[in-house]
Design an enzyme around this catalytic site. Structure first.
Site, PDB file in Angstrom:
ATOM      1  N   GLU A 121      -4.995  -4.717  10.698  1.00  0.00           N
ATOM      2  CA  GLU A 121      -3.940  -3.721  10.872  1.00  0.00           C
ATOM      3  C   GLU A 121      -4.193  -2.942  12.161  1.00  0.00           C
ATOM      4  OE1 GLU A 121      -2.122  -2.698   6.728  1.00  0.00           O
ATOM      5  OE2 GLU A 121      -3.740  -1.307   7.171  1.00  0.00           O
TER       6      GLU A 121
ATOM      7  N   LYS B 266       0.083   4.254  -0.200  1.00  0.00           N
ATOM      8  CA  LYS B 266      -0.540   5.433   0.414  1.00  0.00           C
ATOM      9  C   LYS B 266      -0.312   6.646  -0.495  1.00  0.00           C
ATOM     10  CE  LYS B 266      -0.067   3.101   4.796  1.00  0.00           C
ATOM     11  NZ  LYS B 266       0.069   3.173   6.236  1.00  0.00           N
TER      12      LYS B 266
ATOM     13  N   GLY C 231       3.167   2.206  10.718  1.00  0.00           N
ATOM     14  CA  GLY C 231       4.192   3.239  10.564  1.00  0.00           C
ATOM     15  C   GLY C 231       4.955   3.559  11.833  1.00  0.00           C
TER      16      GLY C 231
ATOM     17  N   GLU D 147      -6.635   4.708   7.943  1.00  0.00           N
ATOM     18  CA  GLU D 147      -6.381   6.114   7.621  1.00  0.00           C
ATOM     19  C   GLU D 147      -7.588   6.735   6.934  1.00  0.00           C
ATOM     20  OE1 GLU D 147      -2.632   5.416   5.671  1.00  0.00           O
ATOM     21  OE2 GLU D 147      -1.786   4.856   7.617  1.00  0.00           O
TER      22      GLU D 147
ATOM     23  N   SER E 120       3.863  -2.246  10.264  1.00  0.00           N
ATOM     24  CA  SER E 120       5.311  -2.358  10.509  1.00  0.00           C
ATOM     25  C   SER E 120       5.890  -3.713  10.133  1.00  0.00           C
ATOM     26  CB  SER E 120       5.637  -2.003  11.967  1.00  0.00           C
ATOM     27  OG  SER E 120       5.312  -0.647  12.218  1.00  0.00           O
TER      28      SER E 120
ATOM     29  N   HIS F  61      -9.391   1.174   5.060  1.00  0.00           N
ATOM     30  CA  HIS F  61      -8.105   1.358   5.755  1.00  0.00           C
ATOM     31  C   HIS F  61      -8.310   2.329   6.921  1.00  0.00           C
ATOM     32  CE1 HIS F  61      -3.974   2.451   6.606  1.00  0.00           C
ATOM     33  NE2 HIS F  61      -3.623   1.354   5.949  1.00  0.00           N
TER      34      HIS F  61
ATOM     35  N   ASN G 179       0.874  -1.180   0.000  1.00  0.00           N
ATOM     36  CA  ASN G 179       0.000   0.000   0.000  1.00  0.00           C
ATOM     37  C   ASN G 179       0.906   1.223   0.000  1.00  0.00           C
ATOM     38  OD1 ASN G 179      -1.748   2.062   0.529  1.00  0.00           O
ATOM     39  ND2 ASN G 179      -2.373   1.343   2.561  1.00  0.00           N
TER      40      ASN G 179
HETATM   41  P1  13P Z   1       3.362   0.257   7.596  1.00  0.00           P
HETATM   42  O1  13P Z   1       3.837  -1.023   6.966  1.00  0.00           O
HETATM   43  O2  13P Z   1       4.095   1.468   7.091  1.00  0.00           O
HETATM   44  O3  13P Z   1       3.295   0.166   9.089  1.00  0.00           O
HETATM   45  O4  13P Z   1       1.840   0.481   7.084  1.00  0.00           O
HETATM   46  C1  13P Z   1       0.939  -0.550   7.198  1.00  0.00           C
HETATM   47  C2  13P Z   1      -0.295  -0.165   6.461  1.00  0.00           C
HETATM   48  O5  13P Z   1      -1.029   0.720   6.852  1.00  0.00           O
HETATM   49  C3  13P Z   1      -0.575  -0.877   5.200  1.00  0.00           C
HETATM   50  O6  13P Z   1      -1.873  -0.619   4.753  1.00  0.00           O
END
Ligand code: 13P
Length: 252
Positions: free
Chosen positions: A166, A14, A172, A99, A211, A97, A12
């Site tokens: 997640e 983003k 992150g 976010e 992560s 997601h 992803n």
């Molecule tokens: P990270 O791997 O950067 O922690 O992000 C995970 C994520 O949100 C994937 O959709």
């Protein structure tokens, strides 16, 4: 992982990447080869999907999106339909997601409608769920995740549904739940998915996200009900992403 389900490693991106990122995609495609033993997906921002899909035709990486609207078309300024995503070559779309749930106040009903729209357009729907740190600290992680699942999973189309767990606090941050916590949560998600879809729920792939790095992917992917990963930061660079893909392949 389980021998019955094909592993999936999905990146992803983003709100990262640009036209120059084609070089990174090429390096990933070269590293993955044309017939990888796991499903490999890269989900770039919308404007790159058509270009990336064209370049990945016949190669071992599929292209997906990070969101879609629940309607097929119409007066929805700034939105993109699942049908258009399919038309420009996307194979999958991430919905719900954390976010998007946080930044765009997306609630379970909406996520479910988006997942259904994805399925109707012939796409794989990757439905995301996950608790916040406060919810975990309050001992509510499993209840929150199971409620999100029951509200967000579409009623049918089980063959093309993927679930991504997640934990918001692991995204992150470099922090990852213990292997025991991931095992417990994925087992609970499996039971809920089987409750929802019957036996066919045993075929739904459950991805872990938050992560995941080349250094921890192997032990996470070895967990019984973890069928791959949804990777953020470590999917932006070919070396890191290929390390994770290879950890997936090693499970097969
Ligand atoms: P990270 O791997 O950067 O922690 O992000 C995970 C994520 O949100 C994937 O959709």
């Amino acid at each position: 992982m389980s021998a019955a389900r094909r592993m999936m490693v999905a990146g992803n991106w983003k709100m990262n990447g640009n036209t120059a990122s084609m070089t990174e995609l090429q390096a990933m495609m070269d590293g993955v080869g044309d017939t990888p033993a796991v499903d490999v997906l890269i989900c770039p921002p919308f404007p790159l999907i058509g270009r990336f899909s064209g370049a990945s035709e016949g190669r071992g990486i599929g292209i997906g999106a990070q969101d879609c609207h629940f309607n097929k078309s119409g007066a929805h300024t700034g939105d993109v339909s699942a049908a258009l995503l399919a038309d420009v070559g996307a194979k999958a779309v991430i919905v719900g997601h954390s976010e998007r749930r946080a930044d765009h106040t997306e609630v379970d009903d909406l996520v479910q409608a988006k997942a259904q729209a994805a399925l109707d357009a012939g796409l794989t729907a990757i439905v995301c769920v996950g608790e916040t740190e406060a919810e975990r600290d309050a001992g509510e992680a499993e209840a929150v995740v199971l409620a999100q699942l029951s509200g967000s999973l579409p009623a049918s189309g089980v063959e093309h549904v993927v679930v991504a767990y997640e934990p918001v606090w692991a995204i992150g941050t470099g922090r990852v739940p213990s292997i025991e916590d991931i095992t417990t949560m994925h087992a609970a998600i499996r039971r809920a998915v089987v409750d929802h879809y019957g036996d066919a729920g045993n075929g739904v792939r459950l991805l872990y996200g938050g992560s995941v790095k080349p250094g921890n992917a192997a032990e996470i992917f070895a967990i019984e009900d973890v069928d791959g990963g949804l990777i953020g930061g470590a999917s932006l660079k070919a070396d890191d992403f290929l390390g994770i893909v290879n950890a997936g392949i090693a499970q097969v």
